[in-house]
Design a protein around this motif. Structure first.
Motif, mmCIF file in Angstrom:
data_model
loop_
_atom_site.group_PDB
_atom_site.id
_atom_site.type_symbol
_atom_site.label_atom_id
_atom_site.label_comp_id
_atom_site.label_asym_id
_atom_site.label_seq_id
_atom_site.Cartn_x
_atom_site.Cartn_y
_atom_site.Cartn_z
ATOM 1 N N UNK A 74 145.551 14.908 -108.424
ATOM 2 C CA UNK A 74 145.563 14.637 -106.988
ATOM 3 C C UNK A 74 146.062 13.230 -106.702
ATOM 4 N N UNK A 75 145.633 12.259 -107.507
ATOM 5 C CA UNK A 75 146.111 10.879 -107.342
ATOM 6 C C UNK A 75 147.619 10.827 -107.543
ATOM 7 N N UNK A 76 148.102 11.494 -108.606
ATOM 8 C CA UNK A 76 149.541 11.499 -108.884
ATOM 9 C C UNK A 76 150.325 12.223 -107.798
ATOM 10 N N UNK A 77 149.814 13.384 -107.369
ATOM 11 C CA UNK A 77 150.532 14.180 -106.373
ATOM 12 C C UNK A 77 150.650 13.454 -105.044
ATOM 13 N N UNK A 78 149.601 12.720 -104.648
ATOM 14 C CA UNK A 78 149.630 12.066 -103.341
ATOM 15 C C UNK A 78 150.526 10.833 -103.297
ATOM 16 N N UNK A 88 143.782 13.420 -96.185
ATOM 17 C CA UNK A 88 143.877 13.295 -97.630
ATOM 18 C C UNK A 88 145.287 12.935 -98.074
ATOM 19 N N UNK A 89 146.201 12.776 -97.131
ATOM 20 C CA UNK A 89 147.616 12.530 -97.435
ATOM 21 C C UNK A 89 148.132 11.331 -96.661
ATOM 22 N N UNK A 93 157.144 10.667 -94.664
ATOM 23 C CA UNK A 93 158.092 9.564 -94.639
ATOM 24 C C UNK A 93 157.643 8.370 -95.454
ATOM 25 N N UNK A 94 156.376 8.373 -95.901
ATOM 26 C CA UNK A 94 155.871 7.249 -96.680
ATOM 27 C C UNK A 94 155.683 7.608 -98.155
ATOM 28 N N UNK A 95 156.370 8.669 -98.594
ATOM 29 C CA UNK A 95 156.267 9.081 -99.985
ATOM 30 C C UNK A 95 156.751 7.965 -100.921
ATOM 31 N N UNK A 191 139.504 23.948 -104.704
ATOM 32 C CA UNK A 191 138.694 23.053 -103.882
ATOM 33 C C UNK A 191 139.537 21.929 -103.288
ATOM 34 N N UNK A 192 140.425 21.342 -104.091
ATOM 35 C CA UNK A 192 141.281 20.263 -103.595
ATOM 36 C C UNK A 192 142.231 20.783 -102.529
#
Length: 225
Positions: A74-78, A88-89, A93-95, A191-192
């Protein structure tokens, strides 16, 4: 002390819940183990023997590794993926990892920034990814503990049925290992994903994991500030 408890109530509260739940698991697990032993005409074991047994370790480790894998992914994906409207995101545009100025590192750090954030170079790079590194390391160690303890349990069961022992490499590709592993992974990923999606449309007043109640569905908590 009162201020310390107030300022750290969230982490201390969950630490307390964790300890209580782990202790309860050990007591209930011991009772179950002794029931199994009695059915096979074997004497009961004590609490210390149980909590140091492979049977207890594998049950604990298989849950730990799935939890920390969940956080790692989740840390990596976000960093790179966004979900419009979810707190949670990041906002669309701020990727990406952001600029040094946005991240307050190197020459853009503040006087009260962590020392390694100000250092730059290898130390700065390690600190910039330290959360992901630690979560990944705990996942790998928990997964390793699960595989080793699970191997012992599997070989004990094989011995009871007159079957040959497995090597570690054989156990890693066995249905038993992956059944234990995947049943935890799928629930964590569900769950995530549910948390990300539900927080777009649902609210909990006062929670840091929710947008303000009146925030539009398509707006993230960051955009509403």
């Amino acid at each position: 002390m009162r201020r310390f408890l107030r300022d750290n109530a969230l982490s201390l509260g969950f630490l307390l819940i964790f300890v209580v739940a782990l202790a309860a698991q050990s007591v209930v697990g011991l009772a179950y183990e002794n029931e199994e032993l009695a059915q096979h005409g074997r004497p009961p074991i004590g609490w210390t023997e149980f909590v140091t047994s492979s049977a207890f370790v594998v049950d604990v480790a298989e849950n730990w590794q799935s939890e920390f894998l969940q956080f790692f992914l989740f840390i990596l994906a976000t960093v790179w993926l966004v979900q419009r409207g979810s707190p949670e995101s990041k906002k669309p545009g701020s990727e990406g990892v952001g600029s040094d100025e946005e991240q307050l590192v190197g020459a853009h750090s503040r006087p009260d920034s962590p020392r390694w954030a100000r250092a730059g170079g290898l130390r700065g790079a390690l600190y910039a990814n330290s959360l992901l590194i630690v979560m990944g390391a705990i996942f790998v160690l928990s997964w390793l503990a699960q595989s080793l303890a699970g191997l012992v349990v599997a070989n004990e069961e094989n011995a009871e049925h007159g079957m040959p022992s497995l090597a570690w490499s054989d156990y890693l590709v066995s249905p038993d290992f992956w059944n234990r592993t995947l049943q935890n992974w799928q629930s964590e990923f569900l769950a995530v994903g549910a948390m990300v999606a539900f927080t777009i449309y649902l609210r909990q007043r006062g929670s840091a994991e929710s947008k303000p109640v009146g925030t539009p569905h398509h707006t993230s908590a960051v955009e509403s500030e």
